[in-house]
Write a protein that holds these residues in place. Structure first.
Motif, PDB file in Angstrom:
ATOM      1  N   GLU A 362      42.212  33.335  46.216  1.00 60.81           N
ATOM      2  CA  GLU A 362      42.994  31.829  46.330  1.00 60.81           C
ATOM      3  C   GLU A 362      44.338  32.286  46.637  1.00 60.81           C
ATOM      4  OE1 GLU A 362      39.699  30.851  43.774  1.00 60.81           O
ATOM      5  OE2 GLU A 362      40.730  32.364  43.929  1.00 60.81           O
ATOM      6  N   ASP A 363      44.876  33.213  46.058  1.00 61.54           N
ATOM      7  CA  ASP A 363      46.348  33.422  46.134  1.00 61.54           C
ATOM      8  C   ASP A 363      46.765  34.991  45.893  1.00 61.54           C
ATOM      9  OD1 ASP A 363      45.741  34.157  43.432  1.00 61.54           O
ATOM     10  OD2 ASP A 363      47.213  32.795  42.359  1.00 61.54           O
ATOM     11  N   VAL A 399      46.362  29.956  39.239  1.00 63.50           N
ATOM     12  CA  VAL A 399      46.530  29.935  40.735  1.00 63.50           C
ATOM     13  C   VAL A 399      47.804  29.438  41.206  1.00 63.50           C
ATOM     14  CG1 VAL A 399      45.269  29.242  42.714  1.00 63.50           C
ATOM     15  CG2 VAL A 399      43.876  29.868  40.722  1.00 63.50           C
TER      16      VAL A 399
END
Length: 402
Positions: A362-363, A399
């Protein structure tokens, strides 16, 4: 195939300044039409932009040594990747973001598909911007700024970030909720950043966070130590650097702060082990890595490689090692195509010096174990000793962007 290593200084062509918005030359797609029945070789060029001189030169040196050890490990001792003409160029950013941006533009203009580094957070953030503008893969190194995580699709990191340090500090408390935490730090960007992280992570879990910030030019710390004692904290999180470190720790020891409460700080490189004074045994240390923290196969391989070269592992050696593993995996799977290399790294789980690591898709945060450490007196010399390894998911940062 062939691997070339080059070293470059800071004299980068100024013509590169016009290349900010230009897309880099992408490596040609592999072909199966070579005369020996294998794939045609692909040229992949890597610019390693980090501190070779300047205030962070020691960190840059450890990072580079770890990278060479990691490249040896990830390529089974060859330093080469099958089907790839690999060129790695080391470039000295001197810890200066403006210099690094000029250098990044230069190598991007030459068609480099990958940039690695740096030891300085300001440098990494500046280079990350160039990577996004030019769709170049960027593997950030020891720089700990949280803003690097999730900054763009092209940027990854091979080290830990400040939020993981703060989450590790929380493991020294029985319960974060309802606790009273003092952040004792210098009144500069470094100290303010640590305050913000402690407030976000531990304050978010129900702790009361009180910052005590000290001017960088302060030399008398007894009043601040008394202020800490008056606050009756459950935990004191110390974020400090520079020439006044020894005097600060002496003041905390003299005012019985170290004896009366839990004082936590980060254990830095080898050069710092003797800097905490006679109260060293009373300090609790969170730690990213220290020599001997683990005994994984990659750790053994790293130590053996360094020993043969007459070198020793240090705090950021592991970041270089991980960076090389990421580089080899990205190139092997993506063969110089930036989008394919990004896809190869996202979600990748692999075994490294610290244990099992995962690049969060995600990141691009690097989910990794952290450590609780103490210093022990070994014949008049303070040396680190592992107290506990902290599970990677337990100290995973939120996140980014959520």
């Amino acid at each position: 195939m062939r691997r070339t290593t080059k070293f470059a200084g800071v004299g980068i062509a100024l013509a590169a300044l016009a290349l900010t918005a230009c897309a880099p030359t992408t490596a040609p797609a592999p072909s199966a039409g070579s005369s020996d029945g294998g794939e045609e070789s692909v040229a992949v060029n890597v610019g390693m932009i980090t501190s070779i001189t300047g205030p962070l030169a020691a960190y840059g040196e450890s990072y580079q040594q770890g990278f060479e050890a990691g490249l040896d490990y990830a390529t089974d001792g060859t330093g080469e990747i099958e089907g790839i003409d690999l060129t790695i160029e080391w470039i000295d950013d001197q810890g200066n973001p403006d210099t690094a941006v000029t250098q990044a533009k230069d190598v991007i203009g030459q068609g480099f598909q990958i940039i690695g580094g740096s030891a300085a957070s300001g440098v990494s953030l500046a280079v990350a911007e160039q990577a996004a503008q030019n769709n170049t893969l960027f593997l950030s190194g020891p720089a700990a700024a949280d803003a690097i995580t999730g900054v763009n699709d092209q940027t990854f990191r091979s080290g830990r970030q400040t939020l993981q340090d703060v989450a590790t500090a929380a493991t020294f408390l029985d319960s974060v909720e309802g606790s009273n935490i003092v952040v004792f730090a210098q009144d500069n960007a470094f100290g303010q950043g640590n305050v913000a992280s402690v407030q976000a992570v531990l304050g978010g879990e129900g702790a009361t966070v009180t910052p005590i910030l000290v001017a960088e030019d302060a030399t008398e710390f007894t009043p601040f130590a008394q202020q800490i004692s008056a606050a009756s904290p459950d935990l004191v999180f110390v974020a400090w650097a520079g020439a006044t470190t020894g005097a600060m720790w002496e003041a905390l020891a003299q005012q019985q702060v170290l004896e009366s409460t839990t004082v936590v700080t980060g254990l830095a490189d080898r050069a710092s082990y003797q800097a905490y004074g006679p109260g060293s045994a009373d300090i609790q240390f969170l730690n990213h890595y220290f020599p001997g923290a683990t005994d994984t196969e990659p750790a053994q391989a790293m130590d053996a490689f360094l020993e043969e070269a007459g070198q020793e592992a240090d705090l950021f050696t592991v970041d270089g090692f991980v960076g090389a593993q990421m580089l080899v995996h990205a190139i092997t799977e993506g063969r110089g195509d930036v989008d394919a290399m990004i896809a190869a790294l996202e979600g990748w789980t692999f075994e490294s010096v610290k244990g099992e690591l995962t690049i969060r898709a995600e990141d691009h945060a690097l989910i990794q174990p952290m450590f609780q450490v103490r210093l022990v007196d070994e014949g008049g010399t303070w040396a680190p000793e592992l107290v506990q390894a902290i599970d990677a998911e337990m100290v995973a940062p939120p996140v980014a962007g959520q």
